[in-house]
Design a protein around this motif. Structure first.
Motif, PDB file in Angstrom:
ATOM      1  N   GLN A 110     -13.726   1.562  -5.669  1.00 10.51           N
ATOM      2  CA  GLN A 110     -13.470   2.573  -4.641  1.00 10.51           C
ATOM      3  C   GLN A 110     -11.982   2.905  -4.564  1.00 10.51           C
ATOM      4  OE1 GLN A 110     -14.093   1.477  -0.381  1.00 10.51           O
ATOM      5  NE2 GLN A 110     -15.636   3.093  -0.426  1.00 10.51           N
ATOM      6  N   ILE A 111     -11.143   1.876  -4.611  1.00  5.73           N
ATOM      7  CA  ILE A 111      -9.700   2.076  -4.600  1.00  5.73           C
ATOM      8  C   ILE A 111      -9.278   2.922  -5.797  1.00  5.73           C
ATOM      9  CG2 ILE A 111      -7.464   0.908  -4.848  1.00  5.73           C
ATOM     10  CD1 ILE A 111      -8.707  -1.438  -3.260  1.00  5.73           C
ATOM     11  N   GLN A 112      -9.859   2.632  -6.973  1.00  4.48           N
ATOM     12  CA  GLN A 112      -9.514   3.392  -8.176  1.00  4.48           C
ATOM     13  C   GLN A 112      -9.872   4.865  -8.023  1.00  4.48           C
ATOM     14  OE1 GLN A 112      -7.955   2.415 -11.529  1.00  4.48           O
ATOM     15  NE2 GLN A 112      -7.696   4.543 -10.871  1.00  4.48           N
ATOM     16  N   ARG A 113     -11.000   5.149  -7.376  1.00  6.56           N
ATOM     17  CA  ARG A 113     -11.393   6.552  -7.165  1.00  6.56           C
ATOM     18  C   ARG A 113     -10.366   7.278  -6.304  1.00  6.56           C
ATOM     19  NH1 ARG A 113     -16.555   4.301  -6.512  1.00  6.56           N
ATOM     20  NH2 ARG A 113     -16.482   4.527  -4.245  1.00  6.56           N
ATOM     21  N   TYR A 114      -9.922   6.639  -5.236  1.00  3.81           N
ATOM     22  CA  TYR A 114      -8.905   7.254  -4.386  1.00  3.81           C
ATOM     23  C   TYR A 114      -7.580   7.415  -5.135  1.00  3.81           C
ATOM     24  CZ  TYR A 114     -11.859   6.700  -0.229  1.00  3.81           C
ATOM     25  OH  TYR A 114     -12.869   6.795   0.691  1.00  3.81           O
ATOM     26  N   ALA A 115      -7.227   6.396  -5.918  1.00  5.25           N
ATOM     27  CA  ALA A 115      -5.958   6.435  -6.656  1.00  5.25           C
ATOM     28  C   ALA A 115      -5.954   7.524  -7.714  1.00  5.25           C
ATOM     29  CB  ALA A 115      -5.692   5.071  -7.295  1.00  5.25           C
ATOM     30  N   SER A 116      -7.131   7.889  -8.195  1.00  6.40           N
ATOM     31  CA  SER A 116      -7.235   8.870  -9.288  1.00  6.40           C
ATOM     32  C   SER A 116      -7.342  10.306  -8.789  1.00  6.40           C
ATOM     33  CB  SER A 116      -8.456   8.537 -10.163  1.00  6.40           C
ATOM     34  OG  SER A 116      -8.356   7.232 -10.696  1.00  6.40           O
ATOM     35  N   MET A 117      -7.213  10.510  -7.472  1.00 15.15           N
ATOM     36  CA  MET A 117      -7.363  11.851  -6.914  1.00 15.15           C
ATOM     37  C   MET A 117      -6.158  12.750  -7.162  1.00 15.15           C
ATOM     38  SD  MET A 117      -9.146  10.929  -3.253  1.00 15.15           S
ATOM     39  CE  MET A 117      -8.979  12.608  -2.662  1.00 15.15           C
ATOM     40  N   GLY A 118      -5.046  12.152  -7.583  1.00 16.30           N
ATOM     41  CA  GLY A 118      -3.849  12.938  -7.848  1.00 16.30           C
ATOM     42  C   GLY A 118      -2.853  12.948  -6.711  1.00 16.30           C
ATOM     43  N   THR A 119      -3.210  12.389  -5.566  1.00 20.58           N
ATOM     44  CA  THR A 119      -2.301  12.272  -4.428  1.00 20.58           C
ATOM     45  C   THR A 119      -1.500  10.983  -4.571  1.00 20.58           C
ATOM     46  OG1 THR A 119      -3.897  13.404  -3.009  1.00 20.58           O
ATOM     47  CG2 THR A 119      -2.161  12.151  -1.911  1.00 20.58           C
ATOM     48  N   PRO A 120      -0.176  11.001  -4.334  1.00 21.84           N
ATOM     49  CA  PRO A 120       0.612   9.761  -4.390  1.00 21.84           C
ATOM     50  C   PRO A 120      -0.067   8.645  -3.610  1.00 21.84           C
ATOM     51  CG  PRO A 120       2.067  11.631  -4.117  1.00 21.84           C
ATOM     52  CD  PRO A 120       0.677  12.177  -4.030  1.00 21.84           C
ATOM     53  N   PHE A 121      -0.235   7.493  -4.242  1.00 16.86           N
ATOM     54  CA  PHE A 121      -1.125   6.458  -3.729  1.00 16.86           C
ATOM     55  C   PHE A 121      -0.424   5.110  -3.669  1.00 16.86           C
ATOM     56  CE2 PHE A 121      -4.596   3.360  -4.074  1.00 16.86           C
ATOM     57  CZ  PHE A 121      -5.518   3.857  -3.165  1.00 16.86           C
ATOM     58  N   PHE A 122      -0.523   4.479  -2.505  1.00 16.94           N
ATOM     59  CA  PHE A 122       0.070   3.158  -2.290  1.00 16.94           C
ATOM     60  C   PHE A 122      -1.013   2.185  -1.820  1.00 16.94           C
ATOM     61  CE2 PHE A 122       3.248   6.379  -1.512  1.00 16.94           C
ATOM     62  CZ  PHE A 122       4.395   5.898  -2.119  1.00 16.94           C
ATOM     63  N   ILE A 123      -0.808   0.909  -2.124  1.00 19.36           N
ATOM     64  CA  ILE A 123      -1.678  -0.131  -1.591  1.00 19.36           C
ATOM     65  C   ILE A 123      -0.819  -1.072  -0.761  1.00 19.36           C
ATOM     66  CG2 ILE A 123      -3.204  -2.075  -2.107  1.00 19.36           C
ATOM     67  CD1 ILE A 123      -3.925  -0.682  -4.726  1.00 19.36           C
ATOM     68  N   ALA A 124      -1.261  -1.327   0.470  1.00 18.11           N
ATOM     69  CA  ALA A 124      -0.583  -2.295   1.334  1.00 18.11           C
ATOM     70  C   ALA A 124      -1.516  -3.490   1.531  1.00 18.11           C
ATOM     71  CB  ALA A 124      -0.236  -1.668   2.684  1.00 18.11           C
ATOM     72  N   ILE A 125      -1.000  -4.677   1.251  1.00 14.14           N
ATOM     73  CA  ILE A 125      -1.771  -5.906   1.453  1.00 14.14           C
ATOM     74  C   ILE A 125      -1.340  -6.484   2.788  1.00 14.14           C
ATOM     75  CG2 ILE A 125      -2.376  -8.162   0.529  1.00 14.14           C
ATOM     76  CD1 ILE A 125      -1.579  -7.173  -2.228  1.00 14.14           C
ATOM     77  N   ASN A 126      -2.185  -6.329   3.801  1.00 14.90           N
ATOM     78  CA  ASN A 126      -1.818  -6.680   5.165  1.00 14.90           C
ATOM     79  C   ASN A 126      -2.105  -8.153   5.483  1.00 14.90           C
ATOM     80  OD1 ASN A 126      -0.846  -6.188   7.759  1.00 14.90           O
ATOM     81  ND2 ASN A 126      -2.858  -5.591   8.538  1.00 14.90           N
ATOM     82  N   LYS A 127      -1.483  -8.614   6.561  1.00 14.11           N
ATOM     83  CA  LYS A 127      -1.616  -9.985   7.076  1.00 14.11           C
ATOM     84  C   LYS A 127      -1.029 -11.013   6.115  1.00 14.11           C
ATOM     85  CE  LYS A 127      -5.787  -8.592   9.590  1.00 14.11           C
ATOM     86  NZ  LYS A 127      -7.179  -8.901   9.966  1.00 14.11           N
ATOM     87  N   CYS A 128       0.032 -10.609   5.407  1.00 17.42           N
ATOM     88  CA  CYS A 128       0.641 -11.509   4.434  1.00 17.42           C
ATOM     89  C   CYS A 128       1.376 -12.669   5.106  1.00 17.42           C
ATOM     90  CB  CYS A 128       1.590 -10.742   3.514  1.00 17.42           C
ATOM     91  SG  CYS A 128       3.069 -10.090   4.321  1.00 17.42           S
ATOM     92  N   ASP A 129       1.636 -12.528   6.399  1.00 17.11           N
ATOM     93  CA  ASP A 129       2.298 -13.612   7.132  1.00 17.11           C
ATOM     94  C   ASP A 129       1.334 -14.726   7.531  1.00 17.11           C
ATOM     95  OD1 ASP A 129       1.077 -11.647   8.774  1.00 17.11           O
ATOM     96  OD2 ASP A 129       2.069 -12.513  10.536  1.00 17.11           O
ATOM     97  N   GLU A 130       0.039 -14.511   7.324  1.00 16.93           N
ATOM     98  CA  GLU A 130      -0.967 -15.464   7.768  1.00 16.93           C
ATOM     99  C   GLU A 130      -1.514 -16.336   6.639  1.00 16.93           C
ATOM    100  OE1 GLU A 130      -4.001 -13.336   9.835  1.00 16.93           O
ATOM    101  OE2 GLU A 130      -2.584 -12.263  11.146  1.00 16.93           O
TER     102      GLU A 130
END
Length: 296
Positions: free
Chosen positions: A104-124
């Motif tokens: 699913q992430i790959q589909r969004y990333a391939s749409m042509g819009t600048p795409f970032f991934i944030a990995i949340n709760k890294c402090d936990e």
């Protein structure tokens, strides 16, 4: 050189989308809860800096719709992606990242819009948990950056913002510098009530509630009178929401009123009633009355 752009924040339920937007805006414009699919509507959070205006689009968590309300929510996700300047997909360290979501992430990333991934709760979590998430995402193409963050503490959030700003177009601000959201105060106070109901009722009300603001009126002395309905599906749910001797509805009202007074910077008189609307999540007229009128 001033930059302005729309940035959609997407991801599965309960990964911290609303928490991130609230932190970046500096005010609570989107409610948060441990309950999945807390966010139902598209909410804009406006971040004003000296050199930029980021317009953050909070969206419902991505899920399979099971009723008219959840169909409305998923249409909001789809419409929030069209024509934006960037997409930030959030995953959480405490959630399983499976092959289905990676696809699913790959589909969004391939749409042509600048795409970032944030990995949340890294402090936990420990570093090796974060490294494992990054390793799982290594084959996703067209990702500009994968950034571990904590939306709760703000860790690396400024760095995420700086990376987004790099790709935004040069443009004038679309909102006044004192605006922080596109939603009305009436909408926000209704969301405060729903947030407290979700928090205090836990799993006792399985399908959540809807909120109708019937009155929002300033007195001459600045005090605000607010009358609201909490809409539930069953008579048994109404009894739970009211509680023994009205204790639960009083606590919901008390906690919501505190947030309202902080937002409005004035005293609030809040009156809440509980009404039963059977199967309201599938009833277009009730959904419209609750404010979910678009995309139905």
């Amino acid at each position: 050189m001033f930059k302005t752009g729309y940035v959609t924040i997407i991801g599965k339920p309960n990964v911290g989308k609303s928490t991130l937007i609230n932190y970046m805006v500096g005010e609570k414009i989107s409610i948060v809860s441990f309950r999945p699919q807390t966010t139902r509507d598209r909410v804009l959070g406006i971040v004003n800096d000296e050199d930029s205006q980021l317009i953050l689009v909070d969206t419902p968590g991505i899920h399979n719709p099971k009723n008219r309300l959840s169909e409305y929510m998923m249409k909001n996700v789809s419409s929030s992606i069209d024509g934006v300047d960037a997409i930030v997909y959030i995953i959480a360290c405490d959630k399983v990242l499976d092959e289905k979501e990676i696809s699913q992430i790959q589909r969004y990333a391939s749409m042509g819009t600048p795409f970032f991934i944030a990995i949340n709760k890294c402090d936990e979590v420990k570093q090796d948990v974060i490294f494992k998430k990054i390793e799982q995402l290594k084959d996703v193409s067209s990702v500009l950056a994968i950034i571990p963050i904590s939306a709760k503490t703000g860790k690396n959030v400024d760095y995420l913002k700086s990376e987004i700003k790099k790709i935004l177009p040069e443009a004038e601000a679309r909102f006044d510098e004192d605006e922080i959201t596109d939603k009305s105060t009436r909408f926000i106070v209704g969301e405060y009530i729903r947030e407290k109901a979700l928090k205090l009722l836990g799993d006792e009300i399985p399908y959540g509630v809807g909120i109708v603001i019937n009155k929002f009126q300033y007195r001459e002395n600045g005090i605000v009178d607010i009358d609201a309905d909490i809409v539930c599906e069953k008579q048994a749910h109404k009894s739970i929401i009211i509680g023994k001797n009205g204790a639960m509805i009083k606590e919901i009202s008390s906690q919501a009123r505190k947030d309202m007074e902080e937002l409005l910077q004035t005293k609030v008189f809040l009156t809440i009633f509980v009404k039963v609307k059977e199967d309201w999540r599938n009833n277009p007229s009730v959904l419209s009355n609750l404010g979910y009128s678009n995309n139905l």
